[in-house]
Design a protein around this motif. Structure first.
Motif, short mmCIF file in Angstrom:
data_model
loop_
_atom_site.label_atom_id
_atom_site.label_comp_id
_atom_site.label_asym_id
_atom_site.label_seq_id
_atom_site.Cartn_x
_atom_site.Cartn_y
_atom_site.Cartn_z
N LEU A 188 0.95 -1.02 0.07
CA LEU A 188 0.09 0.78 0.35
C LEU A 188 0.82 1.53 0.52
CD1 LEU A 188 -2.49 -1.11 2.82
CD2 LEU A 188 -2.38 -1.45 0.87
N PRO A 189 0.70 2.80 0.00
CA PRO A 189 1.08 3.75 -0.08
C PRO A 189 2.03 4.13 1.00
CG PRO A 189 -1.38 4.50 -1.05
CD PRO A 189 -1.08 2.68 -0.55
N MET A 190 2.91 4.20 1.14
CA MET A 190 4.13 4.71 2.27
C MET A 190 4.89 6.44 2.30
SD MET A 190 7.37 2.25 2.89
CE MET A 190 6.09 0.75 3.48
N TYR A 191 4.80 6.81 3.59
CA TYR A 191 5.80 7.87 3.17
C TYR A 191 6.45 7.29 3.70
CZ TYR A 191 6.71 12.13 5.06
OH TYR A 191 7.69 13.70 4.83
N ALA A 192 7.96 8.54 3.10
CA ALA A 192 8.96 8.19 3.49
C ALA A 192 9.23 9.35 3.77
CB ALA A 192 10.08 7.42 2.62
N THR A 193 10.50 9.45 4.87
CA THR A 193 10.84 10.43 5.63
C THR A 193 12.10 11.71 4.51
OG1 THR A 193 12.51 10.72 6.93
CG2 THR A 193 10.23 10.16 8.04
N TRP A 194 12.75 10.94 4.22
CA TRP A 194 14.16 11.35 3.22
C TRP A 194 13.56 12.17 2.99
CZ3 TRP A 194 18.93 10.74 4.25
CH2 TRP A 194 19.73 11.23 3.00
N TYR A 195 12.77 11.85 1.46
CA TYR A 195 12.51 13.10 0.30
C TYR A 195 11.33 14.82 0.88
CZ TYR A 195 12.41 8.78 -1.38
OH TYR A 195 12.55 7.62 -2.59
N SER A 196 11.17 14.59 2.26
CA SER A 196 10.58 15.44 3.04
C SER A 196 11.98 16.34 4.03
CB SER A 196 9.81 15.25 4.13
OG SER A 196 8.67 14.99 3.29
N PHE A 197 12.90 15.40 4.73
CA PHE A 197 13.22 16.14 5.63
C PHE A 197 15.04 15.69 5.71
CE2 PHE A 197 9.67 14.78 8.15
CZ PHE A 197 9.26 16.09 8.35
N GLU A 219 -0.47 4.11 4.53
CA GLU A 219 -0.47 3.44 5.68
C GLU A 219 0.42 3.36 6.43
OE1 GLU A 219 -3.56 2.68 6.54
OE2 GLU A 219 -4.47 3.53 4.78
N ALA A 220 1.42 3.71 6.24
CA ALA A 220 2.94 2.94 6.72
C ALA A 220 4.08 4.52 6.44
CB ALA A 220 3.42 2.05 6.07
N VAL A 221 4.31 4.43 7.62
CA VAL A 221 6.13 5.56 7.70
C VAL A 221 7.44 4.91 7.76
CG1 VAL A 221 5.91 6.28 9.55
CG2 VAL A 221 6.93 7.86 8.54
N ILE A 222 8.14 4.83 6.89
CA ILE A 222 9.30 4.79 7.34
C ILE A 222 10.48 5.47 7.44
CG2 ILE A 222 9.60 4.53 4.67
CD1 ILE A 222 12.53 2.42 5.32
N VAL A 223 11.11 5.72 8.77
CA VAL A 223 11.56 7.40 9.47
C VAL A 223 12.96 6.86 8.79
CG1 VAL A 223 12.79 7.97 11.02
CG2 VAL A 223 10.64 7.18 11.06
N ASP A 224 13.60 7.56 7.73
CA ASP A 224 15.08 6.75 7.71
C ASP A 224 15.53 7.62 7.54
OD1 ASP A 224 16.72 7.23 4.38
OD2 ASP A 224 15.27 6.57 3.75
N ASP A 225 17.38 7.74 6.93
CA ASP A 225 18.36 8.16 8.11
C ASP A 225 18.43 9.84 8.42
OD1 ASP A 225 21.41 8.54 7.98
OD2 ASP A 225 21.66 9.64 6.58
N GLY A 226 19.01 9.69 9.94
CA GLY A 226 19.31 10.65 10.35
C GLY A 226 18.86 10.06 11.95
N TRP A 227 17.64 9.73 12.41
CA TRP A 227 17.53 9.69 13.89
C TRP A 227 17.94 8.43 14.31
CZ3 TRP A 227 17.86 4.55 15.07
CH2 TRP A 227 18.05 3.47 14.24
N GLN A 228 19.46 8.67 14.19
CA GLN A 228 20.62 7.81 14.61
C GLN A 228 21.18 8.73 14.68
OE1 GLN A 228 19.89 7.21 11.19
NE2 GLN A 228 22.32 7.15 10.34
#
Length: 272
Positions: A188-197, A219-228
């Motif tokens: 299903l459609p998913m939101y990825a933080t990389w392209y915004s942040f 229906e889901a989010v993948i929190v991409d690079d930067g959280w660590q």
């Protein structure tokens, strides 16, 4: 050294015979697919030395080459260049030589996609042949008492993407190589933080985006690079065990809970 021939090809295996009983066997299908099986056996565990399986292919109507790590560079290699390495966390042991129309000339793959192996197909200019090879046990490994693997060679005149698809299907029949199940949410459609942040994210900002993304059908989010990390240089050698950087996400459990309350699944990106 051992030699075995089939379908106009002679396969040569060098190395290993001083420590293991080595056997080779061949099967060729009516469609032109060759499977070469190699077995090593010892009376006690031994550390294997480097072994190499080689064969030749005439340079006829071969326009380009491909393997999973080529990216955009599909030029033909020469025999004195290094091959490409494959292991569980990097690439895959398959290589294709194909013609100008995208027709397969030779696709070869190895059954051991977990341990480090090196594949190569390089032109030997003096004889106008590709020297093809699979090299094993170059890295230090634990002692073994037995080992078995298969070389798959496909020379059918078909689109090379079809020969690659057959390699994938062949791998998927092996124990431990079965494709992982795909969760319904992943389709299903998913939101990825990389392209915004990119790497400059925060828990609050991600949650605001999730609220909007959910309303749009994600229906889901993948929190991409930067959280660590607080660093924005995109380097990963220092990441260690990938601990949460509390300057961006102070309470990961609470952050995940809030995303779940919005109605979205939560994934974290890692660099392997």
């Amino acid at each position: 050294m051992q030699n075995i021939s089939s379908g106009g090809y002679t396969f040569t295996l060098t190395g290993g015979e001083e420590d293991f009983n080595v056997s080779l066997s061949l099967k060729q299908s009516a469609t032109g697919i060759i499977r070469l099986n190699m077995k090593l056996q010892s009376d006690e565990p031994r550390t294997p030395g480097t072994m190499e399986l080689t064969w030749k292919l005439p340079v006829i109507d071969v326009f380009a080459s491909w393997h999973p790590g080529f990216y955009r560079n599909k030029r033909l290699r020469v025999d004195w260049e290094n091959g490409f390495r494959s292991k569980a966390t990097s690439s895959a042991p398959v290589c294709v030589l194909y013609g100008f129309q995208g027709n397969n000339k030779m696709t070869f793959a190895f059954s051991d996609a977990l341990n480090p192996v090196e594949l190569k197909a390089g032109i030997h200019e003096e004889t106008s042949n590709f020297l093809c090879s699979v090299k094993l046990f170059q890295d230090q490994s634990s002692p073994i008492q037995s080992y078995e693997a298969t070389l798959h060679i496909d020379t059918r005149d078909i689109p090379y993407e079809e020969s690659l698809a057959d390699v994938q299907r062949w791998w998927s029949t092996m124990p431990g190589y079965e494709p992982s199940p795909v969760p319904d949410t992943a389709k299903l459609p998913m939101y990825a933080t990389w392209y915004s942040f990119h790497q400059q994210l925060s828990a609050e900002a991600v949650e605001r985006q999730c609220e909007m993304a959910k309303a749009l059908g994600c229906e889901a989010v993948i929190v991409d690079d930067g959280w660590q990390t607080a660093d924005n240089a995109r380097g990963y050698a220092y990441c260690g065990d990938w601990d949460v950087f509390e300057g961006k996400i102070h309470d990961m459990r609470a952050h995940v809970d809030r995303v779940h309350e919005i109605g979205m699944k939560f994934l974290l990106w890692y660099s392997v």
